[in-house]
Scaffold this motif. Structure first.
Motif, PDB file in Angstrom:
ATOM      1  N   LEU A  64     -25.602 -27.454  59.537  1.00 44.41           N
ATOM      2  CA  LEU A  64     -25.574 -27.691  58.094  1.00 44.41           C
ATOM      3  C   LEU A  64     -26.939 -27.590  57.425  1.00 44.41           C
ATOM      4  O   LEU A  64     -27.033 -27.714  56.199  1.00 44.41           O
ATOM      5  CB  LEU A  64     -24.980 -29.078  57.806  1.00 44.41           C
ATOM      6  CG  LEU A  64     -23.534 -29.298  58.264  1.00 44.41           C
ATOM      7  CD1 LEU A  64     -23.083 -30.708  57.928  1.00 44.41           C
ATOM      8  CD2 LEU A  64     -22.594 -28.272  57.614  1.00 44.41           C
ATOM      9  N   ARG A  65     -27.972 -27.356  58.198  1.00 50.11           N
ATOM     10  CA  ARG A  65     -29.326 -27.312  57.636  1.00 50.11           C
ATOM     11  C   ARG A  65     -29.445 -26.238  56.558  1.00 50.11           C
ATOM     12  O   ARG A  65     -30.082 -26.433  55.525  1.00 50.11           O
ATOM     13  CB  ARG A  65     -30.333 -27.050  58.748  1.00 50.11           C
ATOM     14  CG  ARG A  65     -31.767 -26.918  58.265  1.00 50.11           C
ATOM     15  CD  ARG A  65     -32.729 -26.717  59.415  1.00 50.11           C
ATOM     16  NE  ARG A  65     -34.081 -26.486  58.941  1.00 50.11           N
ATOM     17  CZ  ARG A  65     -34.562 -25.298  58.627  1.00 50.11           C
ATOM     18  NH1 ARG A  65     -33.799 -24.218  58.759  1.00 50.11           N
ATOM     19  NH2 ARG A  65     -35.804 -25.160  58.204  1.00 50.11           N
ATOM     20  N   GLY A  66     -28.808 -25.095  56.786  1.00 49.47           N
ATOM     21  CA  GLY A  66     -28.937 -23.978  55.853  1.00 49.47           C
ATOM     22  C   GLY A  66     -28.262 -24.182  54.521  1.00 49.47           C
ATOM     23  O   GLY A  66     -28.594 -23.515  53.544  1.00 49.47           O
ATOM     24  N   VAL A  67     -27.281 -25.102  54.453  1.00 50.20           N
ATOM     25  CA  VAL A  67     -26.548 -25.302  53.198  1.00 50.20           C
ATOM     26  C   VAL A  67     -26.963 -26.591  52.490  1.00 50.20           C
ATOM     27  O   VAL A  67     -26.360 -26.949  51.471  1.00 50.20           O
ATOM     28  CB  VAL A  67     -25.017 -25.316  53.450  1.00 50.20           C
ATOM     29  CG1 VAL A  67     -24.562 -23.998  54.008  1.00 50.20           C
ATOM     30  CG2 VAL A  67     -24.629 -26.455  54.391  1.00 50.20           C
TER      31      VAL A  67
ATOM     32  N   LEU B  92     -26.047 -15.888  56.755  1.00 49.20           N
ATOM     33  CA  LEU B  92     -26.016 -16.488  55.421  1.00 49.20           C
ATOM     34  C   LEU B  92     -26.012 -18.006  55.490  1.00 49.20           C
ATOM     35  O   LEU B  92     -26.753 -18.678  54.768  1.00 49.20           O
ATOM     36  CB  LEU B  92     -24.775 -15.998  54.664  1.00 49.20           C
ATOM     37  CG  LEU B  92     -24.494 -16.705  53.337  1.00 49.20           C
ATOM     38  CD1 LEU B  92     -25.588 -16.388  52.323  1.00 49.20           C
ATOM     39  CD2 LEU B  92     -23.135 -16.309  52.785  1.00 49.20           C
ATOM     40  N   ALA B  93     -25.173 -18.551  56.374  1.00 50.70           N
ATOM     41  CA  ALA B  93     -24.997 -20.007  56.431  1.00 50.70           C
ATOM     42  C   ALA B  93     -26.254 -20.725  56.910  1.00 50.70           C
ATOM     43  O   ALA B  93     -26.533 -21.848  56.481  1.00 50.70           O
ATOM     44  CB  ALA B  93     -23.821 -20.343  57.343  1.00 50.70           C
ATOM     45  N   THR B  94     -27.023 -20.104  57.787  1.00 50.18           N
ATOM     46  CA  THR B  94     -28.157 -20.806  58.383  1.00 50.18           C
ATOM     47  C   THR B  94     -29.518 -20.417  57.807  1.00 50.18           C
ATOM     48  O   THR B  94     -30.482 -21.182  57.919  1.00 50.18           O
ATOM     49  CB  THR B  94     -28.205 -20.565  59.901  1.00 50.18           C
ATOM     50  OG1 THR B  94     -28.315 -19.148  60.162  1.00 50.18           O
ATOM     51  CG2 THR B  94     -26.947 -21.097  60.568  1.00 50.18           C
ATOM     52  N   TYR B  95     -29.611 -19.227  57.160  1.00 57.27           N
ATOM     53  CA  TYR B  95     -30.941 -18.753  56.749  1.00 57.27           C
ATOM     54  C   TYR B  95     -30.964 -18.123  55.363  1.00 57.27           C
ATOM     55  O   TYR B  95     -32.021 -17.705  54.892  1.00 57.27           O
ATOM     56  CB  TYR B  95     -31.448 -17.745  57.780  1.00 57.27           C
ATOM     57  CG  TYR B  95     -32.936 -17.803  58.019  1.00 57.27           C
ATOM     58  CD1 TYR B  95     -33.587 -19.015  58.242  1.00 57.27           C
ATOM     59  CD2 TYR B  95     -33.698 -16.642  58.046  1.00 57.27           C
ATOM     60  CE1 TYR B  95     -34.951 -19.072  58.471  1.00 57.27           C
ATOM     61  CE2 TYR B  95     -35.064 -16.679  58.285  1.00 57.27           C
ATOM     62  CZ  TYR B  95     -35.690 -17.905  58.501  1.00 57.27           C
ATOM     63  OH  TYR B  95     -37.040 -17.963  58.731  1.00 57.27           O
ATOM     64  N   GLY B  96     -29.822 -18.045  54.697  1.00 57.40           N
ATOM     65  CA  GLY B  96     -29.759 -17.358  53.408  1.00 57.40           C
ATOM     66  C   GLY B  96     -30.438 -18.084  52.274  1.00 57.40           C
ATOM     67  O   GLY B  96     -30.690 -17.488  51.216  1.00 57.40           O
TER      68      GLY B  96
END
Length: 508
Positions: free
Chosen positions: A309-312, A404-408
């Motif tokens: 969840l870090r990326g969001v 996208l979920a982790t680095y976008g």
């Protein structure tokens, strides 16, 4: 070469293709939803959930046609006929170089074109293998890409600024802006659906040429569908907005689909200034108390959850950034209720752009692995096109979503309030202008990039504030520099790696 030789190269190609897809998700996909998130229409988590579905569906169901072409006319695969294994190696180093550059650019917050990255990598490999004469340097090759650096942002800026200026003077600055906006919503939805459907059908569905659908027919079909949607919208969504905002009825989001059949709902009482201040203070206190434990103090489940969840959970809006305060202050603010009207059409435009993006740009990761797989299984060069298997599309589609979920969040932070102040109306104009630019340019054969278009569109909309200082020109200059660096950087990495491996000493 015998079939199923050099399996280790095939395995490496799979790994690097997933890495390239990861970079595409982290960089390119963020373009589609950056303005929606920066304007506050969607949270980063909501945008990620929507994009995961739209990108995967576009890539898996419609990506095979665009993924079939492996070199984009830059080099000829016939050069590798006598040594098919060299093509395997070349495509592997190319996709590695593309992944390396795109992920590096993402870490710096640079929105780059993944198409230009893989093209530059193939060019570098071609030069390292058979010399510079193998590359098409004319307008049908490299010159077209260089042209796109200037054409894409310029056209998108002009188109988006026209859309926003019309919105500004017809709706936002009128005496009763909300009433004007309410009347304009079905019209905007008609235009949005029309442009986005044309975008998806003409650029996203590779089978249109096979079934002989002309561009005029595509436009006509899209217009008819858009008219039907706008009529339905007038009796449902527009009435839902009127009752919810003016009537302050307690309506949920799903009531928008059948508003005419819903009776009078309870009215939500207006909060006093003291109640609003108390609610804001409570929310601020809750955020301060919501402190994540140190990573070293987490158990295994908490660490996994934190990583996923870090990326969001990143702040990508930059609203309170003191370095951008003077830029944001130069943008005129309009009625919040009127701005709220544009949220739905903005999300609609972003979804369509994301769907079409998945169907097209998945080729940048799938194309090389399709070529490698074809050589590995047959022992021969596949020609200008390779057969694309469904599992290849699904494999890379998952990589796009994961990226996208982790680095976008890096690119979303760049392409929003970091370039200029973004609101739902401004974001809608930028996204619709980008889609309209790509549809028109595809028909005219002009070279455009989705990444370049959305960046230029945001600059164009920002200039509509009538103040040059409403744009973060330093950030835009960095973005432009990253576009210029993409082709040679990816080519250099790919060429050097290919030369090192191809000419390395080996045991007899």
């Amino acid at each position: 070469m015998q079939p199923h030789e050099y399996t280790y190269i095939y395995v490496l190609a799979l790994i690097f293709s997933f890495a390239d897809a990861y970079g595409i998700g982290a960089n390119d996909v963020a373009n589609s939803f950056a303005t929606s998130v920066s304007s506050g229409t969607l949270t980063l988590g909501q945008a990620t959930c929507i994009a995961i579905v739209t990108e995967f569906c576009g890539a898996f169901f419609l990506g095979s046609g665009t993924s079939a072409t492996i070199s984009g006319g830059i080099i000829s695969t016939s050069l590798f006929t006598k040594q098919p294994e060299i093509l395997m190696l070349g495509m592997t180093t190319s996709v590695f170089a593309s992944a390396t550059w795109v992920i590096f650019a993402t870490s710096r917050g640079w929105p780059v074109s993944s198409t230009h990255s893989i093209t530059g990598a193939i060019v570098g490999m071609g030069i390292a293998s058979y010399g510079s004469h193998t590359v098409k340097w004319g307008y049908n090759g490299i010159a077209k890409i260089v042209t796109s650096w200037f054409v894409s942002p310029l056209i998108a800026a002009v188109v988006s600024s026209i859309i926003y200026m019309v919105t500004k003077y017809v709706v936002l600055e009128s005496k009763n802006s909300f009433k004007r906006g309410l009347m304009a919503i079905p019209v905007y939805i008609f235009v949005t659906v029309w442009v986005c459907l044309s975008f998806i059908i003409s650029k996203g569905i590779p089978g249109t040429k096979a079934v002989k659908i002309s561009f005029k027919e595509i436009v006509g079909i899209s217009a008819a569908a858009a008219l039907g949607v706008s009529i339905i919208t007038y009796f449902t969504y527009a009435q839902w907005l009127r009752r919810k905002i003016i009537g302050r009825e307690d309506l949920k989001w799903y009531h928008a689909f059948f508003t005419p059949f819903i009776g009078k709902r309870p009215v939500i009482p207006e909060l006093s200034d003291e109640e609003i201040e108390a609610a804001v203070a409570k929310e601020s206190k809750e955020k301060q108390n919501d402190v994540q434990p140190d990573i070293n103090e987490m158990n295994l489940i908490q660490k996994v959850k934190h990583f996923i969840l870090r990326g969001v959970k990143q702040d990508v809006r930059n609203i309170g950034n003191p370095r951008l305060a003077s830029i944001h202050a130069r943008a005129k603010k309009y009625d919040n209720d009127t701005e709220y009207l544009f949220q739905f059409v903005q999300v609609l435009t972003a979804c369509a752009a994301s769907f079409a993006h998945g169907s097209n740009d998945v080729a940048n990761a799938v194309g090389p692995i399709a070529a490698v797989a074809s050589v590995w299984s047959t022992g021969t060069v596949p020609g200008d096109k390779s057969v694309v298997k469904s599992w290849n599309l699904a494999f890379c589609a998952v990589g796009i979503d994961f990226g996208l979920a982790t680095y976008g969040y890096h690119i979303m932070r760049t392409l929003g309030n970091n370039i200029t102040y973004t609101t739902p109306s401004r974001g809608f104009a930028a996204e619709l202008g980008t889609a309209l630019t790509i549809v028109t340019a595809s028909k005219l054969g002009l070279p455009v990039s989705t990444t370049h278009c959305i960046t230029g569109a945001m600059v164009g909309v920002g200039l509509c504030n009538g103040d040059m200082k409403a744009i973060n020109w330093k950030m835009f200059a960095i973005c432009f520099l990253s576009w210029v660096l993409t082709l040679p950087a990816a080519g250099l990495i790919s060429g050097l790696l290919f030369a090192l491996v191809a000419h390395a000493p080996h045991l007899n």
